[in-house]
Design an enzyme around this catalytic site. Structure first.
Site, PDB file in Angstrom:
ATOM      1  N   GLU A  61       0.651   5.526  11.605  1.00  0.00           N
ATOM      2  CA  GLU A  61      -0.395   6.296  10.944  1.00  0.00           C
ATOM      3  C   GLU A  61      -0.112   7.794  10.926  1.00  0.00           C
ATOM      4  O   GLU A  61      -0.467   8.500   9.998  1.00  0.00           O
ATOM      5  CB  GLU A  61      -1.742   6.051  11.618  1.00  0.00           C
ATOM      6  CG  GLU A  61      -2.351   4.702  11.337  1.00  0.00           C
ATOM      7  CD  GLU A  61      -1.882   3.611  12.276  1.00  0.00           C
ATOM      8  OE1 GLU A  61      -0.817   3.767  12.919  1.00  0.00           O
ATOM      9  OE2 GLU A  61      -2.584   2.582  12.352  1.00  0.00           O
ATOM     10  N   GLU A 103      -2.899  -3.351  15.004  1.00  0.00           N
ATOM     11  CA  GLU A 103      -4.211  -3.256  15.661  1.00  0.00           C
ATOM     12  C   GLU A 103      -4.943  -4.593  15.605  1.00  0.00           C
ATOM     13  O   GLU A 103      -5.568  -5.018  16.564  1.00  0.00           O
ATOM     14  CB  GLU A 103      -5.050  -2.157  15.007  1.00  0.00           C
ATOM     15  CG  GLU A 103      -4.496  -0.765  15.296  1.00  0.00           C
ATOM     16  CD  GLU A 103      -5.256   0.305  14.566  1.00  0.00           C
ATOM     17  OE1 GLU A 103      -5.259   0.303  13.324  1.00  0.00           O
ATOM     18  OE2 GLU A 103      -5.856   1.166  15.231  1.00  0.00           O
ATOM     19  N   ALA A 129      -3.750  -0.930   7.011  1.00  0.00           N
ATOM     20  CA  ALA A 129      -4.925  -0.799   6.152  1.00  0.00           C
ATOM     21  C   ALA A 129      -4.423  -0.563   4.729  1.00  0.00           C
ATOM     22  O   ALA A 129      -3.267  -0.183   4.530  1.00  0.00           O
ATOM     23  CB  ALA A 129      -5.754   0.400   6.616  1.00  0.00           C
ATOM     24  N   GLY A 181      -2.951  -0.876  10.984  1.00  0.00           N
ATOM     25  CA  GLY A 181      -4.048  -1.829  11.162  1.00  0.00           C
ATOM     26  C   GLY A 181      -3.556  -3.240  11.388  1.00  0.00           C
ATOM     27  O   GLY A 181      -4.263  -4.071  11.969  1.00  0.00           O
TER      28      GLY A 181
HETATM   29  N1  T1G Z   1      -1.420  -0.081   1.605  1.00  0.00           N
HETATM   30  C1  T1G Z   1      -1.297  -0.234   0.278  1.00  0.00           C
HETATM   31  N2  T1G Z   1      -0.108  -0.447  -0.361  1.00  0.00           N
HETATM   32  C2  T1G Z   1       0.983  -0.496   0.420  1.00  0.00           C
HETATM   33  C3  T1G Z   1       0.932  -0.329   1.827  1.00  0.00           C
HETATM   34  C4  T1G Z   1      -0.348  -0.129   2.411  1.00  0.00           C
HETATM   35  N3  T1G Z   1      -0.498  -0.003   3.721  1.00  0.00           N
HETATM   36  N4  T1G Z   1       2.208  -0.435   2.297  1.00  0.00           N
HETATM   37  C5  T1G Z   1       2.996  -0.645   1.249  1.00  0.00           C
HETATM   38  N5  T1G Z   1       2.279  -0.685   0.113  1.00  0.00           N
HETATM   39  C6  T1G Z   1       2.787  -0.923  -1.243  1.00  0.00           C
HETATM   40  C7  T1G Z   1       3.738   0.166  -1.672  1.00  0.00           C
HETATM   41  O1  T1G Z   1       3.017   1.248  -2.236  1.00  0.00           O
HETATM   42  C8  T1G Z   1       4.576  -0.583  -2.706  1.00  0.00           C
HETATM   43  O2  T1G Z   1       3.775  -0.660  -3.887  1.00  0.00           O
HETATM   44  C9  T1G Z   1       4.659  -1.984  -2.148  1.00  0.00           C
HETATM   45  O3  T1G Z   1       3.562  -2.106  -1.228  1.00  0.00           O
HETATM   46  C10 T1G Z   1       5.949  -2.248  -1.404  1.00  0.00           C
HETATM   47  O4  T1G Z   1       6.073  -1.199  -0.438  1.00  0.00           O
HETATM   48  C11 T1G Z   1      -6.670   1.566  10.196  1.00  0.00           C
HETATM   49  C12 T1G Z   1      -5.556   3.702   9.005  1.00  0.00           C
HETATM   50  C13 T1G Z   1       5.478  -2.169   4.926  1.00  0.00           C
HETATM   51  C14 T1G Z   1       7.609  -1.110   5.697  1.00  0.00           C
HETATM   52  O5  T1G Z   1       1.814   3.153   7.107  1.00  0.00           O
HETATM   53  O6  T1G Z   1       5.846   1.396   5.669  1.00  0.00           O
HETATM   54  O7  T1G Z   1      -3.309   1.029   8.911  1.00  0.00           O
HETATM   55  O8  T1G Z   1       5.323   0.633  -5.412  1.00  0.00           O
HETATM   56  O9  T1G Z   1       8.148  -0.220  -1.457  1.00  0.00           O
HETATM   57  O10 T1G Z   1      10.340  -0.770   1.378  1.00  0.00           O
HETATM   58  O11 T1G Z   1      -5.314   2.442  11.868  1.00  0.00           O
HETATM   59  O12 T1G Z   1       5.641  -0.326   2.663  1.00  0.00           O
HETATM   60  O13 T1G Z   1       5.398  -1.887  -5.320  1.00  0.00           O
HETATM   61  O14 T1G Z   1       3.399  -0.722  -6.314  1.00  0.00           O
HETATM   62  O15 T1G Z   1       7.365   0.493   0.854  1.00  0.00           O
HETATM   63  O16 T1G Z   1       9.753  -3.233   1.792  1.00  0.00           O
HETATM   64  C15 T1G Z   1      -0.426   2.030   8.190  1.00  0.00           C
HETATM   65  C16 T1G Z   1       3.129   1.622   5.089  1.00  0.00           C
HETATM   66  C17 T1G Z   1      -1.470   2.247   7.132  1.00  0.00           C
HETATM   67  C18 T1G Z   1       2.808   1.085   6.485  1.00  0.00           C
HETATM   68  C19 T1G Z   1       7.477  -2.198   3.453  1.00  0.00           C
HETATM   69  N6  T1G Z   1       0.680   1.280   7.630  1.00  0.00           N
HETATM   70  N7  T1G Z   1       4.058   0.758   4.408  1.00  0.00           N
HETATM   71  O17 T1G Z   1       8.496  -1.392   2.948  1.00  0.00           O
HETATM   72  O18 T1G Z   1       8.272  -1.849   0.455  1.00  0.00           O
HETATM   73  S1  T1G Z   1      -2.803   3.224   7.760  1.00  0.00           S
HETATM   74  C20 T1G Z   1       1.719   1.932   7.100  1.00  0.00           C
HETATM   75  C21 T1G Z   1       5.394   0.777   4.745  1.00  0.00           C
HETATM   76  C22 T1G Z   1      -3.594   2.198   8.836  1.00  0.00           C
HETATM   77  C23 T1G Z   1      -5.264   1.864  10.601  1.00  0.00           C
HETATM   78  C24 T1G Z   1      -4.593   2.837   9.717  1.00  0.00           C
HETATM   79  C25 T1G Z   1       6.281  -0.050   3.873  1.00  0.00           C
HETATM   80  C26 T1G Z   1       6.697  -1.399   4.513  1.00  0.00           C
HETATM   81  P1  T1G Z   1       4.531  -0.660  -5.329  1.00  0.00           P
HETATM   82  P2  T1G Z   1       7.520  -0.578  -0.170  1.00  0.00           P
HETATM   83  P3  T1G Z   1       9.324  -1.828   1.634  1.00  0.00           P
END
Ligand code: T1G
Length: 699
Positions: free
Chosen positions: A125, A105, A63, A102
């Site tokens: 999450e 999911e 998400a 998500g």
């Molecule tokens: N939403 C918004 N921005 C995100 C994002 C996300 N989910 N994930 C990464 N970014 C942005 C990050 O801030 C950075 O921005 C850029 O992308 C590159 O990220 C409904 C509620 C995917 C493994 O927890 O683990 O889904 O600094 O530097 O090292 O049940 O990003 O460039 O402006 O980390 O290559 C669950 C979180 C969400 C995954 C890539 N998903 N992301 O790593 O790049 S909650 C997560 C990561 C959810 C549902 C629930 C990592 C990555 P900027 P980065 P990276």
């Protein structure tokens, strides 16, 4: 704006592509685009099956976390996922990169999932203080079993494609082109007459669960998830998956998801997620600043710190020279490193071959000439300025032009050290935290003359050795220790006021700290704190200041290293010592320190607010760029729990007006010396701003 979700048909296969850089996060336009595309797919009589694929470097990574503090807008994700799953024709998710949260999911709402071998899938999450709130807690147990699903959701760790295939969340690993492989998989479904296979229709395998499964599972994770809110909610969702209908369980999941979303824990953990990305952005060091290659490192000093520092580079394949002044010290240093590796090998976290490869990369030496070609030299000798100046003069003479000369000092002035060289622009502080091969924090201390290239190279090197590099400026104690000192000061003062050290530590532990202030003081060494206090030029004019540290050091009680400090040690077990209680009482009487009844709330308030006020001074002086950098320091280097978000986030959560009120309360009791509110704190409290808003306004 380019379409974030596109629809096309290739033969009988519809191809639905998400293109929302950088990680295809499920923002509102993406959710709306998916709903539209799957409506089109359902209506397209020529399309027998569909492939859901993503452009760019990864499948949907979750998400859109940036949307969480805004009202959730329709279509929300569970609704889109149910639309996909309700399709009358089969849908295949084609996964590359990281299908997380998500994203996974959504893939589990598809009827089948194929992936390239390098793909990873997971539900992380929990690391954001959340739970998989788009039916993930209901689908994953159906696909990979209750225990596997709980392990994946409580740890938040992704699994690789092979593990996903073995466990049952991935149906096929695609070699070569992912789209071609996914289309071939879909075409075979049509050829075999296979229709949709809905995860929600799979019965959860409750029969195989022992009656006390969930109770035992809770016990098994208690230590690692102590104090966190979300893990228990995830377990409740899986209990619902086992005992309720899918519809009722999804309703329960949504209710618990909203509780997590609204919790201060999640706000704090999401704050740290972005803080850990922001920390690498240095206002006056452009992203494209050239980096110096680091192919050979040298560490000066083979003590506990030097050995640990050397391991960080060997662990990532960079050759390291370890220099000492005597063969005996060098042998001891190498033995420390060897024993540091033997632990993980014994626990099966590292193979003997990996250990041997790392050891082979560490070369002991007694001669400065041997380090002449090192690209980076890190000094880790005694914490006295005289010795450091001696070492840096020798390094200046021995090292090649362009070598980065770094000090691991934890408090001393980098500018004074740099002044001993003809190359102050190449001098920087790299403050590792003990144990240096374990703790993830690296305070990078820029001197007044440190060049942008050396800063940028040091920040990049931190990432290479898997450290969280935080750039700070020079002051006594930099950021971490400078704020740790008032924390210890208050812990020591309360001891003199008659509060048993073990009670102070247990209150801090219950609040979430990995270890209480007195336990940490004994671990770091009271002698170290005592020496730091002696070196501190602007030490407060207060005879009671950390007095018991001096008293105990004078008695040879240095802490764990001598078997006795604030506590007595039976092995590593800290035992309250009546002798220390008696000494404290006597010292308090001599200093005329009033004995007080101190509540648990006051213990935490004094420990935290003393730190927060120092943090406000640090921000005002520009020693740290932003409040979230300070939060990173404390969550990565001082055992502060992520669900508090760090000291400055904690202050913002409390409300700065309440922080100032607490300062005033203690100022009335103790005077201005420690309890006068920092000007920035007072200003922000007055204006109703938070530290985070102030930092953002400076961007
Ligand atoms: N939403 C918004 N921005 C995100 C994002 C996300 N989910 N994930 C990464 N970014 C942005 C990050 O801030 C950075 O921005 C850029 O992308 C590159 O990220 C409904 C509620 C995917 C493994 O927890 O683990 O889904 O600094 O530097 O090292 O049940 O990003 O460039 O402006 O980390 O290559 C669950 C979180 C969400 C995954 C890539 N998903 N992301 O790593 O790049 S909650 C997560 C990561 C959810 C549902 C629930 C990592 C990555 P900027 P980065 P990276």
């Amino acid at each position: 704006m380019a379409e974030v979700v596109s629809y096309r048909r290739e033969g009988k296969i519809a191809v639905i592509t998400v293109d929302n850089p950088p990680v295809n996060a499920l923002s509102l336009p993406v959710r709306a685009g998916l709903a539209k595309a799957f409506t089109e797919f359902a209506a397209d009589a020529e399309a027998g099956a569909a492939v859901l694929i993503c452009a760019g470097r990864t499948f949907i990574a979750g998400a859109d976390i940036t949307e969480f503090d805004k009202p959730i807008e329709d279509p929300w994700l569970p609704k889109v996922i149910h639309q996909i799953e309700d399709c009358a024709k089969p849908v295949v998710a084609a996964i590359h990169g990281t299908a997380l949260g998500g994203g996974l999911e959504t893939a589990m709402g598809c009827h089948y999932r194929v992936a390239v071998a390098t793909a990873q899938v997971g539900l992380p999450e929990v690391s954001l203080g959340l739970l998989p709130g788009a039916t993930g807690t209901q689908r994953l147990p159906r696909l990979i079993g209750v225990k596997n699903a709980l392990d994946a959701m409580i740890s938040g760790r992704p699994m690789n494609a092979k593990a996903g295939l073995d466990k049952g969340v991935i149906d096929q690993i695609v070699d070569g082109d992912l789209l071609a492989g996914a289309k071939a998989f879909a075409e075979k479904l049509l050829a075999d007459g296979k229709g949709p296979r809905r995860a929600r229709e799979i019965k959860v395998d409750a029969a195989s669960l022992p009656a006390d499964f969930f109770a035992e599972y809770r016990k098994s994770i208690a230590r690692d998830t102590r104090g966190f809110f979300a893990p228990e909610q995830i377990i409740k969702c899986v209990e619902a998956a086992v005992s309720l209908s899918y519809e009722d369980a999804v309703a329960r999941e949504n209710e618990l998801f909203m509780q997590c979303m609204k919790s201060t824990h999640s706000k704090a953990q999401r704050h740290l997620f972005f803080a850990e990305r922001e920390v690498a952005k240095i206002p006056d060091v452009p992203k494209d600043t050239p980096l110096r290659p680091i192919k050979q490192v040298a560490v000066i000093g083979g003590g506990t710190m030097g050995g640990g520092i050397a391991m960080n580079f060997a662990n990532v394949g960079i050759p390291v020279l370890l220099k000492e002044i005597t063969q005996e010290a060098l042998d001891r240093g190498m033995a420390i490193i060897r024993s540091n590796y033997e632990g993980p090998v014994k626990k099966g976290k590292m193979t003997q071959a990996q250990m041997d490869a790392c050891m082979a990369l560490i070369t002991p030496t007694l001669k400065y000439e041997d380090i002449a070609n090192a690209d980076l030299v890190i000094e880790a000798v005694f914490e006295t300025m005289a010795i450091k100046k001696e070492v840096f003069s020798a390094l200046d003479a021995a090292c090649k032009p362009g070598a980065i000369l770094a000090s691991n000092t934890s408090t001393l002035d980098i500018d004074a050290i740099a002044a001993c060289t003809k190359r102050p622009e190449d001098v920087i502080g790299l403050h590792f935290f003990a144990p240096a091969n374990v703790m993830s924090l690296l305070e990078i201390v820029r001197g007044a003359k440190t060049s942008k290239e050396v800063i940028a190279t040091s920040m990049a090197m931190a990432k290479t050795i898997r450290k969280m590099g935080v750039l700070v400026r020079v002051c006594f104690g930099f950021v971490g220790n400078r704020m740790f000192f008032p924390y210890v000061r208050e812990a020591q003062r309360m001891m003199l006021e008659g509060v048993p050290p073990e009670r102070i530590d247990s209150v801090a532990f219950a609040w979430g700290m990995a270890m209480g202030p007195h336990g940490v003081s004994d671990l770091s060494g009271l002698d170290v704190l005592h020496k730091v206090n002696k070196e501190w030029q602007e030490k407060p004019d207060d005879p009671a200041y950390c007095r018991m540290i001096d008293v105990l050091v004078e008695k040879g009680r240095y802490g764990q290293k001598t078997g006795a400090g604030i506590y007595r040690y039976e092995g590593r077990n800290a035992v309250p010592d009546p002798e220390v209680a008696a000494l404290t009482k006597a010292e308090a009487a001599a200093l005329k320190v009033p004995q007080l009844e101190v509540s648990d709330e006051e213990i935490i308030e004094r420990l935290m607010i003393a730190m927060i006020n120092e943090g406000a001074l640090i921000l005002d002086e520009g020693i740290a760029y932003r409040s979230s950098d300070i939060d990173i320091v404390f969550c990565h280097g001082y055992g502060m729990p992520r669900y508090r978000g760090g000291p400055m986030m904690y202050a913002d959560t409390l409300g700065l007006d309440k922080v100032v009120a607490a300062m005033e309360k203690y100022r009335a009791r103790y005077g201005d010396l420690y309890w006068k509110a920092a000007p920035l704190l007072a200003k922000l409290a007055q204006s109703g701003q938070t530290f985070a808003q102030w930092s953002a306004s400076k961007r």
